[in-house]
Enzyme design. Structure first.
Site, PDB file in Angstrom:
ATOM      1  CD  GLU A   1       6.152  -9.449  -6.766  1.00 38.54           C
ATOM      2  OE1 GLU A   1       6.362  -9.154  -7.956  1.00 38.54           O
ATOM      3  OE2 GLU A   1       5.353  -8.822  -6.030  1.00 38.54           O
TER       4      GLU A   1
ATOM      5  NE  ARG B   1      -2.610   5.230  -4.120  1.00 36.97           N
ATOM      6  CZ  ARG B   1      -3.432   5.330  -3.090  1.00 36.97           C
ATOM      7  NH1 ARG B   1      -4.267   6.335  -2.988  1.00 36.97           N
ATOM      8  NH2 ARG B   1      -3.448   4.401  -2.166  1.00 36.97           N
TER       9      ARG B   1
ATOM     10  CD  GLU C   1      -2.494   1.674   0.180  1.00 31.25           C
ATOM     11  OE1 GLU C   1      -3.146   0.862  -0.505  1.00 31.25           O
ATOM     12  OE2 GLU C   1      -2.400   2.881  -0.123  1.00 31.25           O
TER      13      GLU C   1
ATOM     14  CB  CYS D   1       2.329  -2.940  -7.508  1.00 31.43           C
ATOM     15  SG  CYS D   1       0.545  -2.797  -7.541  1.00 31.43           S
TER      16      CYS D   1
ATOM     17  NE  ARG E   1      -5.681  -3.108  -3.020  1.00 33.36           N
ATOM     18  CZ  ARG E   1      -5.020  -2.131  -2.411  1.00 33.36           C
ATOM     19  NH1 ARG E   1      -5.437  -0.882  -2.527  1.00 33.36           N
ATOM     20  NH2 ARG E   1      -3.985  -2.375  -1.656  1.00 33.36           N
TER      21      ARG E   1
ATOM     22  CG  HIS F   1       2.369  -7.868  -7.687  1.00 30.46           C
ATOM     23  ND1 HIS F   1       3.110  -7.347  -6.654  1.00 30.46           N
ATOM     24  CD2 HIS F   1       1.242  -7.134  -7.738  1.00 30.46           C
ATOM     25  CE1 HIS F   1       2.463  -6.355  -6.098  1.00 30.46           C
ATOM     26  NE2 HIS F   1       1.314  -6.205  -6.741  1.00 30.46           N
TER      27      HIS F   1
HETATM   28  N1  GLN Z   1      -3.166   0.173  -4.955  1.00 32.80           N
HETATM   29  C1  GLN Z   1      -2.010   0.041  -4.138  1.00 32.80           C
HETATM   30  C2  GLN Z   1      -1.452   1.400  -3.746  1.00 32.80           C
HETATM   31  O1  GLN Z   1      -1.991   2.409  -4.041  1.00 32.80           O
HETATM   32  C3  GLN Z   1      -0.926  -0.757  -4.817  1.00 32.80           C
HETATM   33  C4  GLN Z   1      -1.324  -2.217  -4.906  1.00 32.80           C
HETATM   34  C5  GLN Z   1      -0.165  -3.149  -4.961  1.00 32.80           C
HETATM   35  O2  GLN Z   1       0.981  -2.795  -4.673  1.00 32.80           O
HETATM   36  N2  GLN Z   1      -0.460  -4.396  -5.283  1.00 32.80           N
HETATM   37  O3  GLN Z   1      -0.438   1.457  -3.111  1.00 32.80           O
END
Ligand code: GLN
Length: 193
Positions: free
Chosen positions: A177, A110, A50, A81, A140, A175
């Site tokens: 990984e 985001r 996050e 991400c 996300r 991702h």
């Molecule tokens: N939506 C998340 C953010 O704003 C990121 C999601 C993720 O790293 N899988 O940080």
């Protein structure tokens, strides 16, 4: 090159999977939580998680300015991400008070593909050096909404830019990984040779 040492920012998020992937590719790894952990690194990974939480923790742990200095100083860095959001110079839709490191000349939005339930695993065409395709999981995920002049798009998903390179910086929305595809990490390690 001798066996490279790659740091993984370990304040919040998917740290273990990166450590495992990098180890599998022969790198030595180090958890980065404080400024002194950046000393002597050959490369750095900013994991997913996050981004607003990671941002707050970088300031709480006094590692934000040292990170900016190390990355601006040329430390090869992969952001995945939330890590991509951390690299960006502009967040279109930040959480209240959210900052980024501002080291890459991009804008990001985001959660651009929807919420957790809209997560997807896909094979992406990849314009990197060694491979043509990457197996990617989107959770996300952000998108890149603005690319600065020195920024190259490496992959798109549903017509949106989801992977970028700017010199020694690589940023991806997804991702690898989690799918176990080593290509993007290999791309980072190959750039050290
Ligand atoms: N939506 C998340 C953010 O704003 C990121 C999601 C993720 O790293 N899988 O940080």
């Amino acid at each position: 090159m001798r066996r490279p040492t790659v740091g993984v920012l370990a304040l919040q998020g998917g740290v273990a999977e990166h450590i495992e992937m990098l180890g599998r590719l022969g790198a030595s790894t180090r958890l980065v939580r404080r400024a002194e952990h950046l000393t002597g690194l050959d490369a750095l990974v900013l994991p997913g998680g996050e981004s607003s939480t990671i941002d707050r923790l970088t300031r709480l742990f006094d590692v934000r300015d040292p990170l900016i200095e190390a990355i601006r100083g040329g430390l090869p860095t992969l952001g995945t991400c939330a890590g991509l959001i951390m690299l960006a110079s502009q967040i279109d839709d930040p959480a209240p008070g959210q900052q980024s490191l501002g080291v890459m000349d991009i804008g990001v939005s985001r959660n651009a593909f929807g919420s957790q339930v809209d997560s997807a695993e896909v094979t992406l065409a990849w314009k990197g050096t060694a491979v043509d395709a990457v197996r990617a999981a989107f959770i996300r995920a952000p998108i890149v909404t603005r690319l600065g002049g020195a920024v190259e798009a490496l992959a798109e998903h549903e017509g949106k830019v989801v992977a970028v390179r700017q010199g020694h910086l690589l940023g991806i929305s997804f991702h690898p990984e989690l799918t176990g595809d080593p290509s993007v990490h290999q791309e980072l390690l190959a750039s050290l040779e």
